[in-house]
Scaffold this motif. Sequence first.
Motif, PDB file in Angstrom:
ATOM      1  N   VAL A  57     -40.845  13.462  -8.139  1.00  0.00           N
ATOM      2  CA  VAL A  57     -42.169  13.411  -8.722  1.00  0.00           C
ATOM      3  C   VAL A  57     -43.151  13.217  -8.413  1.00  0.00           C
ATOM      4  O   VAL A  57     -44.000  13.523  -8.805  1.00  0.00           O
ATOM      5  CB  VAL A  57     -40.835  13.496  -9.529  1.00  0.00           C
ATOM      6  N   ALA A  68     -47.181  15.002  -8.685  1.00  0.00           N
ATOM      7  CA  ALA A  68     -47.237  14.427  -9.362  1.00  0.00           C
ATOM      8  C   ALA A  68     -49.206  14.056  -9.177  1.00  0.00           C
ATOM      9  O   ALA A  68     -49.864  14.968  -9.480  1.00  0.00           O
ATOM     10  CB  ALA A  68     -47.469  13.674 -10.219  1.00  0.00           C
ATOM     11  N   LEU A  78     -42.324  21.440 -12.214  1.00  0.00           N
ATOM     12  CA  LEU A  78     -42.733  20.301 -12.683  1.00  0.00           C
ATOM     13  C   LEU A  78     -44.630  20.727 -12.676  1.00  0.00           C
ATOM     14  O   LEU A  78     -45.424  20.518 -13.105  1.00  0.00           O
ATOM     15  CB  LEU A  78     -43.005  19.652 -11.672  1.00  0.00           C
ATOM     16  N   ILE A  87     -47.417  20.780 -14.572  1.00  0.00           N
ATOM     17  CA  ILE A  87     -48.686  20.091 -14.699  1.00  0.00           C
ATOM     18  C   ILE A  87     -49.998  20.686 -14.952  1.00  0.00           C
ATOM     19  O   ILE A  87     -51.232  19.941 -15.339  1.00  0.00           O
ATOM     20  CB  ILE A  87     -48.419  19.118 -13.474  1.00  0.00           C
ATOM     21  N   ALA A 125     -46.340  13.479 -15.004  1.00  0.00           N
ATOM     22  CA  ALA A 125     -45.441  13.144 -14.975  1.00  0.00           C
ATOM     23  C   ALA A 125     -45.322  11.889 -14.462  1.00  0.00           C
ATOM     24  O   ALA A 125     -45.947  11.389 -14.006  1.00  0.00           O
ATOM     25  CB  ALA A 125     -44.586  14.044 -12.918  1.00  0.00           C
ATOM     26  N   SER A 146     -37.665  15.026 -14.524  1.00  0.00           N
ATOM     27  CA  SER A 146     -38.934  14.602 -14.376  1.00  0.00           C
ATOM     28  C   SER A 146     -39.060  14.100 -15.578  1.00  0.00           C
ATOM     29  O   SER A 146     -38.469  15.053 -16.740  1.00  0.00           O
ATOM     30  CB  SER A 146     -40.135  15.878 -13.944  1.00  0.00           C
ATOM     31  N   ILE A 166     -42.057  14.202 -18.268  1.00  0.00           N
ATOM     32  CA  ILE A 166     -42.752  14.388 -18.835  1.00  0.00           C
ATOM     33  C   ILE A 166     -43.024  14.297 -19.849  1.00  0.00           C
ATOM     34  O   ILE A 166     -42.452  13.764 -21.255  1.00  0.00           O
ATOM     35  CB  ILE A 166     -43.685  16.039 -18.561  1.00  0.00           C
TER      36      ILE A 166
END
Length: 122
Positions: A69, A73, A82, A86, A92, A110, A112
């Motif tokens: 993760v 990120a 993910l 983003i 994240a 994750s 978020i």
Amino acid sequence: YANHDPEGDWYYGADISVHPDYRGKGIGTLLYQARQGLARRLNLRGIVAGGALPGYGAHRDRLTVAEYVAAVARGELRDPTLSFQIANGFEALGVIEGYMTDEETGGAASLIVWRNPGFVER
């Protein structure tokens, strides 16, 4: 519903998905924008959610879920879900252990958050 607070400050993001035949057409982005618009209209602090990590399986032999993760990120790796989140304004924050049924991640997801830039303290 036991923990639902209709006067709460945050929108909890439940599952959003687009049928594979319709991906890449902007539908997912429109759905995310609609949720963000609702959070703005309701003057919520933002949206918080747990997200699946479908790309983790290819990295699980060398990275923990938390490391994966963090790498996504930072933009070092790409995850189909993910990375999309983003790109749509989410941050994240880490990992939620035991969040979902997923053998690849051991049930992790994750964590978020999208923070409403127009939120006004009540």
